[in-house]
Design an enzyme around this catalytic site. Structure first.
Site, PDB file in Angstrom:
ATOM      1  N   ASP A  82     -57.632 -88.364  18.533  1.00  0.00           N
ATOM      2  CA  ASP A  82     -58.367 -87.743  19.634  1.00  0.00           C
ATOM      3  C   ASP A  82     -57.450 -86.987  20.587  1.00  0.00           C
ATOM      4  OD1 ASP A  82     -57.337 -90.316  20.208  1.00  0.00           O
ATOM      5  OD2 ASP A  82     -58.589 -90.496  21.987  1.00  0.00           O
ATOM      6  N   GLU A 140     -58.414 -93.283  20.953  1.00  0.00           N
ATOM      7  CA  GLU A 140     -57.332 -94.078  21.551  1.00  0.00           C
ATOM      8  C   GLU A 140     -57.283 -93.909  23.059  1.00  0.00           C
ATOM      9  OE1 GLU A 140     -53.871 -95.275  23.396  1.00  0.00           O
ATOM     10  OE2 GLU A 140     -54.176 -93.126  23.089  1.00  0.00           O
ATOM     11  N   GLU A 141     -57.697 -92.739  23.550  1.00  0.00           N
ATOM     12  CA  GLU A 141     -57.540 -92.414  24.968  1.00  0.00           C
ATOM     13  C   GLU A 141     -58.659 -92.941  25.858  1.00  0.00           C
ATOM     14  OE1 GLU A 141     -54.923 -91.172  26.159  1.00  0.00           O
ATOM     15  OE2 GLU A 141     -53.923 -90.029  24.589  1.00  0.00           O
ATOM     16  N   ARG A 181     -38.320-100.926  20.621  1.00  0.00           N
ATOM     17  CA  ARG A 181     -38.200-102.060  21.530  1.00  0.00           C
ATOM     18  C   ARG A 181     -38.887-103.248  20.891  1.00  0.00           C
ATOM     19  NH1 ARG A 181     -36.688-103.275  26.636  1.00  0.00           N
ATOM     20  NH2 ARG A 181     -37.533-105.187  27.514  1.00  0.00           N
ATOM     21  N   HIS A 367     -49.348 -85.934  28.415  1.00  0.00           N
ATOM     22  CA  HIS A 367     -50.497 -85.793  29.313  1.00  0.00           C
ATOM     23  C   HIS A 367     -50.290 -84.664  30.336  1.00  0.00           C
ATOM     24  CE1 HIS A 367     -52.622 -89.865  28.466  1.00  0.00           C
ATOM     25  NE2 HIS A 367     -51.839 -89.538  27.456  1.00  0.00           N
TER      26      HIS A 367
END
Length: 395
Positions: A82, A140-141, A181, A367
């Protein structure tokens, strides 16, 4: 020689991958509205002869099975599809065709990379044993997130993957670099919606009103105590209010004020406690100043946790593919990702793909309206994911 085969295929497929990425970038679709994107992905899978099924309305899950030997091992690879409600400001041939909608988070790269990985693995089926689930996930957003929806529809079942890998672009890393990480990596996120009701009136006669603007100013300041005085200093927490609507005028005190915010942390227990404290503090503070308060907290994504064993192995394989000098450590990131939903169910590793190029001015952050990538990173991303898939099944 397998590593060299994968590198050669990734390089050979790069021109087509760039075409795919530019098509996706020029034709973005918002969360849970990715109908054309899903159809495009399905067309690519059909052309490769890879079987798939639709899920969560606009999601797809495909399957590739190795032929080297019989094996019940299963690995999942995930990409999100998306875009964001951002008006693109780039001056490029593949600029978004739809004003106010943009692939500003690299999901076009994620999708392209996984499709290219599929093409590589398809040609190397006789080099590995086991099954690979390719997850093309919508939404996902936007909370509740497509991951949770696909999980409910069984994307992690029949067969169930032992591990899942996901990659995300990172413009702060130069193209060719990979970041890891281990353990807790990304924050949980909850959306906060508060309405403060008072009594409006003339700005020159505040004594006849219950001023919700003043009350809200105290509320925003007071709620910051949750972070500064209630959260354990060793537990990262972020409380932000980014939208305040007080629809009065220069001389008009409104009847109500609405504020929207977000709470993020890296500790699920504190997350649950903080949500209760936000509601309790907001209600008590507003009522003590004569107003009324309603609080709605919309639960978002959980903390994203990278399994230590899987992350260590994935990093080791990555160093073998791109070179140890091109693998770096990442700090915690207070952004949220619904890949976290997968990490709550099965061993997961979510790593970062460098896509920046300072020399070419490709440095804009995620973004933002000027976000773009060094497309050479797709070769690295697709090849690496194919290599990781084979090595993960091997181990």
């Amino acid at each position: 020689m397998l590593k060299e085969k994968i590198r050669a295929l990734a390089h050979e497929m790069l021109p087509t991958a760039i075409e795919t990425r530019r098509h996706l970038h020029a034709n973005p679709e918002l969360s849970f509205m990715e109908h054309n994107t899903a159809a495009f992905i399905a067309g690519k899978l059909d052309a490769m002869g890879i079987p798939y099924q639709k899920m969560a309305n606009t999601g797809l899950v495909a399957m590739i099975e190795g032929t080297l030997a019989a094996s019940d091992k299963v690995l999942a690879l995930r990409a999100d599809i998306d875009a964001l409600p951002i008006h693109e400001k780039n001056d490029v041939p593949y600029v978004s065709k739809f004003p106010g909608v943009m692939h500003a988070c690299g999901h076009d790269v994620h999708t392209t990379s996984l499709l290219t990985t599929a093409g590589i693995l398809l040609q190397l089926r006789d080099s590995f044993a086991g099954k690979l689930k390719l997850i093309f996930q919508p939404g996902e957003e936007l909370v509740p997130g497509g991951a949770s929806m696909m999980i409910k529809e069984g994307v992690l079942e029949n067969p169930r993957p032992a591990n899942i890998l996901g990659q995300h672009v990172m413009p702060e890393l130069e193209a060719g670099k990979i970041g890891f990480r281990s353990g807790t990596y990304m924050a949980s996120v909850d959306e906060i919606y508060i309405t403060v009701e008072g009594k409006g009136g003339h700005g020159a006669m505040p004594h006849t009103t219950i001023d919700p603007v003043l009350i809200t100013s105290h509320l925003i300041t007071g709620l910051q105590q949750l972070v500064s005085r209630n959260a354990n200093p060793t537990t990262p927490s972020v409380l932000t209010f980014g939208r305040v609507i007080a629809d009065g005028a220069h001389n008009v005190i409104p009847d109500k004020v609405t504020i929207d915010g977000t709470f993020r942390t890296l500790d699920e227990n504190w997350r649950q406690e903080a949500r209760k404290r936000i509601e309790k503090m907001a209600t008590a503070l507003v009522e003590s100043m004569g107003g009324k308060c309603t609080v709605f907290i919309k639960p978002g994504y959980p903390v994203l946790y990278n399994n230590e064993r899987l992350t260590a192995a994935t990093r080791q394989h990555t160093e073998a593919y791109v070179g140890k000098e091109n693998v770096t450590d990442l700090d915690i990131w207070m952004a949220a990702e619904d890949f976290a939903a997968y990490s709550q169910i099965t061993d997961a590793c979510f790593y970062r793909l460098g896509t920046g190029n300072a020399a070419r001015g490709i440095t804009s952050g995620l973004h933002t309206a000027t976000f773009d990538v060094d497309e050479s990173a797709i070769e690295t991303g697709a090849g690496l994911m194919a290599w990781l898939a084979v090595k993960s099944l091997e181990n």
